[in-house]
Design a protein around this motif. Structure first.
Motif, short mmCIF file in Angstrom:
data_model
loop_
_atom_site.label_atom_id
_atom_site.label_comp_id
_atom_site.label_asym_id
_atom_site.label_seq_id
_atom_site.Cartn_x
_atom_site.Cartn_y
_atom_site.Cartn_z
N VAL A 50 -33.54 -18.77 3.46
CA VAL A 50 -32.95 -16.90 3.50
C VAL A 50 -34.14 -16.34 2.97
O VAL A 50 -34.68 -15.24 3.33
CB VAL A 50 -31.98 -16.29 3.35
CG1 VAL A 50 -31.30 -16.24 1.91
CG2 VAL A 50 -31.37 -15.69 3.54
N ARG A 51 -34.73 -17.16 1.44
CA ARG A 51 -35.54 -16.17 0.76
C ARG A 51 -36.84 -17.74 0.53
O ARG A 51 -36.26 -18.72 0.20
CB ARG A 51 -35.11 -15.46 -0.35
CG ARG A 51 -34.17 -14.37 0.28
CD ARG A 51 -34.40 -13.37 -0.82
NE ARG A 51 -33.41 -14.21 -1.12
CZ ARG A 51 -31.88 -14.10 -0.82
NH1 ARG A 51 -31.86 -13.23 0.21
NH2 ARG A 51 -30.52 -14.85 -0.75
N CYS A 195 -32.45 -9.24 12.89
CA CYS A 195 -33.14 -8.58 11.70
C CYS A 195 -34.64 -8.91 11.57
O CYS A 195 -34.41 -10.22 11.89
CB CYS A 195 -32.07 -8.74 10.38
SG CYS A 195 -31.15 -8.11 11.21
N TYR A 197 -36.14 -9.23 9.59
CA TYR A 197 -37.14 -9.85 8.50
C TYR A 197 -36.04 -11.40 8.20
O TYR A 197 -36.71 -12.47 7.39
CB TYR A 197 -36.43 -9.27 6.84
CG TYR A 197 -35.19 -8.80 7.26
CD1 TYR A 197 -34.26 -9.57 6.44
CD2 TYR A 197 -35.08 -7.60 7.74
CE1 TYR A 197 -33.30 -9.53 7.19
CE2 TYR A 197 -33.62 -7.13 7.92
CZ TYR A 197 -32.23 -7.91 7.81
OH TYR A 197 -31.86 -7.47 7.21
N CYS A 198 -35.79 -11.28 9.27
CA CYS A 198 -34.21 -12.70 9.02
C CYS A 198 -34.57 -13.96 9.64
O CYS A 198 -35.13 -13.85 10.89
CB CYS A 198 -33.44 -12.01 8.93
SG CYS A 198 -31.93 -13.74 9.00
N VAL A 200 -32.40 -16.51 10.20
CA VAL A 200 -31.20 -16.86 10.36
C VAL A 200 -30.45 -17.30 11.70
O VAL A 200 -30.03 -18.20 12.24
CB VAL A 200 -30.03 -16.25 9.39
CG1 VAL A 200 -28.52 -16.47 9.86
CG2 VAL A 200 -29.61 -16.37 8.37
N GLN A 235 -21.91 -14.92 10.95
CA GLN A 235 -22.86 -13.58 9.98
C GLN A 235 -22.77 -12.16 10.18
O GLN A 235 -23.20 -10.99 9.59
CB GLN A 235 -24.25 -14.12 11.07
CG GLN A 235 -25.12 -15.52 9.92
CD GLN A 235 -24.65 -15.92 8.84
OE1 GLN A 235 -25.24 -14.88 8.14
NE2 GLN A 235 -24.81 -16.11 8.19
N GLN A 329 -28.68 -3.04 3.69
CA GLN A 329 -29.88 -3.25 4.09
C GLN A 329 -31.00 -2.51 2.97
O GLN A 329 -32.20 -2.63 2.01
CB GLN A 329 -30.52 -3.68 4.57
CG GLN A 329 -29.60 -5.19 5.58
CD GLN A 329 -29.80 -6.15 4.73
OE1 GLN A 329 -29.97 -6.01 2.93
NE2 GLN A 329 -28.99 -6.85 5.01
N TYR A 406 -38.09 -8.62 -0.84
CA TYR A 406 -38.25 -9.14 0.28
C TYR A 406 -39.33 -10.20 -0.13
O TYR A 406 -40.36 -10.01 -0.58
CB TYR A 406 -38.97 -7.57 1.23
CG TYR A 406 -39.65 -8.51 2.39
CD1 TYR A 406 -38.88 -8.83 3.00
CD2 TYR A 406 -40.92 -8.71 2.03
CE1 TYR A 406 -39.19 -8.96 4.90
CE2 TYR A 406 -41.60 -9.03 3.53
CZ TYR A 406 -41.01 -9.67 4.38
OH TYR A 406 -41.34 -9.63 5.64
N ARG A 409 -40.59 -14.70 6.31
CA ARG A 409 -40.27 -15.82 6.45
C ARG A 409 -40.78 -16.19 7.95
O ARG A 409 -40.93 -15.34 8.71
CB ARG A 409 -38.80 -15.94 6.42
CG ARG A 409 -37.78 -15.90 5.17
CD ARG A 409 -37.95 -16.17 4.50
NE ARG A 409 -37.60 -17.42 4.06
CZ ARG A 409 -38.83 -19.14 3.66
NH1 ARG A 409 -39.53 -18.37 3.22
NH2 ARG A 409 -38.32 -19.94 3.58
N THR A 412 -40.21 -15.67 12.06
CA THR A 412 -40.00 -13.86 11.66
C THR A 412 -40.85 -13.00 12.22
O THR A 412 -42.37 -13.17 12.37
CB THR A 412 -39.08 -13.96 10.18
OG1 THR A 412 -40.20 -13.43 9.62
CG2 THR A 412 -38.03 -14.50 10.10
#
Ligand code: SAH
Ligand code: SF4
Ligand code: F3S
Length: 546
Positions: A50-51, A195, A197-198, A200, A235, A329, A406, A409, A412
């Motif tokens: 995730v990060r 989203c 940035y994500c 998942v 999620q 967020q 932030y 990734r 994304t």
């Protein structure tokens, strides 16, 4: 000798549950588990993407294994979970120490992959005609047999359902030692929100809701094993809806087809009816059909899809916890839009007011507790945007918040479309400012609880008592004969039996076990405490007797 496995889990509760299910399967196949990586024949990391920081931890673990593998060439190393899904073959090229790779969509195949890898390595090592470098080269060529990613995550869904159902076959906790009193149950896999940035949705695939009967049967099974607290996982957990009419059977498993899109909004699920099990229906059914579950919780909620029907069910069913984890967020509408979150700050606050209207009942000993997530330093975030997040944090009055810098990734939308233009030191300082503000709010909320009585679920020893036990254990080992001479053992006779427990609003309460009561007899039980003190991280309390 059974092969011994060391398994370390990173990331979210989904991963913790996956690790538990995988362990159950491996145990049933005769593998034994060890807490010591140096004593293991197989080292597995269940990873998170995730990060970047989450991935770096695993890279450094893998780096450390290089030397171990040179000394013990039979050692098998596996990377499971979201990193295996995201990085794929490039991970194996960069880290030849890895023998097995298995994404979250293929975990049901792990026993087979592991078996392949163990045999492959043993066979190669036993061949007198090949040298060590050749072992590596051949192994690389064979890695096709030991690496599974979900090229077709959707196709993996029916076999994945088997992984969750495997709990019925392998009573993993019973084999693992003391039976647990709390457990996770998955209700939804994957995520459709994208989203920007994500990762998942890319690592876990499209959203699929599990059939309600499977979920209820699993809750009953856990209750029969002694579990009294269940946390439902998804999620966007409150987005759950299962359409019965549209179900088809794949490989003996009921498989939902893609349902009509839920419109969100703040009322009732517009499609609720005989053919649909909504999230509200599911909560009500578990509550009513599995009465042995004293606490029913769920994470993580999405702020948009919370109908009044869900809030009513929580209010009217006493064993459903008054705890919502609803990440915002950001507090800036401009950033929420760049993040593709699908709501504005005003709607978020309106939702919180509505939820508190239904569920905040401190006079009944049931205040609603809310926790949140924020990302600071999202591309283009200005001081004014950050101030807007601070403003939201203060107005929302979270009992705690998870605040992240932030992290761009790969794969994304955000990394492609937006430059990561907020400097690291600005991210860090915004993170610290926000954490300090949250600490103050957490402290205030804690103080409001002083004097109130709560039912708490006792989880185990407090951190202080755990440290003390560890010190005592070391002293005993060094002191050698202390135990044999009847000196204090590391367990019951210790003076310090401070326990750690949680309210149904997820507040942590530390308290001393009543005199004459052993700590271990209280773990996993519900009891009443009166709050006597408060800090930003936990409350302190005294047991209420009678
Ligand atoms: N499904 C949940 C959370 C999933 S990830 C939800 O939507 O709320 C957990 C948290 O990690 C997110 O809430 C977000 O705050 C954070 N996060 C996700 N991707 C991130 C990224 N690229 N950089 C920093 N934080 C991130
Ligand atoms: Fe990621 Fe958004 Fe899905 Fe949460 S809702 S998992 S943040 S894409
Ligand atoms: Fe991480 Fe995968 Fe969970 S990326 S947060 S382990 S779904």
């Amino acid at each position: 000798m059974p092969r011994s496995v060391y398994l370390e889990t990173f990331g979210c509760q989904m991963n913790e549950l996956d690790s538990e299910l995988v362990s159950g399967q491996l145990r049933a196949l005769g593998y034994a588990f060890t807490p010591d990586p140096h004593a293991a024949d197989v080292v597995l990391y269940n990873t998170c993407s995730v990060r970047e920081h989450a991935e770096q931890k695993v890279w450094s673990r893998l780096g450390e294994l290089k030397a171990a593998k040179e000394q013990r060439p039979g050692l098998v190393v596996g990377v499971l979970g979201c990193m295996a899904e995201r990085d794929g073959e490039s991970l194996m090229r960069r880290m030849p120490v890895v023998d097995v790779m298995c994404g979250p969509g293929e975990l049901d195949k792990l026993p087979m992959l592991l078996d392949n890898a163990v045999r492959t390595r043993a066979g190669l090592l036993a061949d007198p005609d090949i040298s060590a470098p050749q072992v590596s080269a051949r192994q690389a060529a064979l890695q096709g047999n030991t690496s599974r990613r979900s090229a077709t995550l959707a196709a993996a869904q029916d076999t994945l359902e088997m992984l969750d159902l495997s709990r019925a076959t392998f009573a993993s906790d019973a084999d693992a030692g003391t039976p647990r009193k709390t457990a996770y149950v998955r209700i939804t896999r994957g995520c459709n929100k994208f989203c920007t940035y994500c990762v998942v949705p890319f690592t876990r695939g499209a959203e699929v809701h599990r059939p309600p009967q499977h979920i209820i049967d699993e809750c009953k099974l856990l209750a029969d094993q002694g579990v009294i607290e269940i946390t439902l996982l998804g999620q966007t957990v409150n987005h759950y809806r299962f359409e019965h009419g549209a179900a088809v059977t794949v490989g003996g498993v009921v498989q939902p087809q893609k349902g009509r899109a839920y419109q969100g909004g703040h009322n009732r699920d517009p499609f609720a009816g005989a053919n649909v099990t909504t999230f509200a229906d599911l909560l009500r059914r578990i509550h009513d059909e599995v009465p042995a579950i004293a606490r029913l919780r769920f994470v993580t909620s999405y702020p948009r899809d919370f109908g009044d029907d869900v809030l009513e069910v929580i209010r009217d069913h006493p064993r459903i916890c008054r705890y919502l984890h609803v990440p915002a967020q950001s507090g800036s509408n401009r950033l929420l839009s760049l993040m593709n979150r699908g709501y504005e700050v005003g709607e978020y606050l309106e939702f919180l007011d509505r939820a508190r209207g239904y569920l905040h009942q401190p006079e009944l000993g049931r205040p609603l507790m809310v926790s949140g997530d924020f990302i600071v330093g999202f591309p283009t975030e200005t001081d004014a945007d950050f101030e807007a997040s601070m403003d939201l944090l203060r107005r929302a009055r979270y009992k705690n918040s998870f605040i992240f810098k932030y992290s761009p990734r790969p794969g994304t939308v955000a990394i492609d479309k937006f430059e990561d233009d907020v400097p690291e030191d600005v991210k860090r300082s915004r993170n610290n400012i926000m954490l300090a503000a949250q600490n103050q709010i957490s402290d205030e909320i804690g103080r409001e609880q002083v004097g109130r009585e709560f039912e708490v679920f006792v989880e185990g020893l407090s951190p202080r008592a755990r440290k003390r036990r560890a010190r005592e254990a070391v002293a005993l080992t060094i002191g050698g004969r202390a135990q044999a001479q009847g000196g204090p053992g590391p367990d019951e006779s210790s003076q310090d039996v401070q326990l750690s427990a949680r309210t149904d609003g997820d507040l942590i309460v530390l308290f001393d076990a009543p005199p004459g009561v052993t700590a271990s007899s209280l773990v996993g039980r519900l009891m009443r405490v009166r709050i006597s003190g408060a800090g930003p991280l936990w409350l302190t309390g005294v047991p209420v007797t009678g």
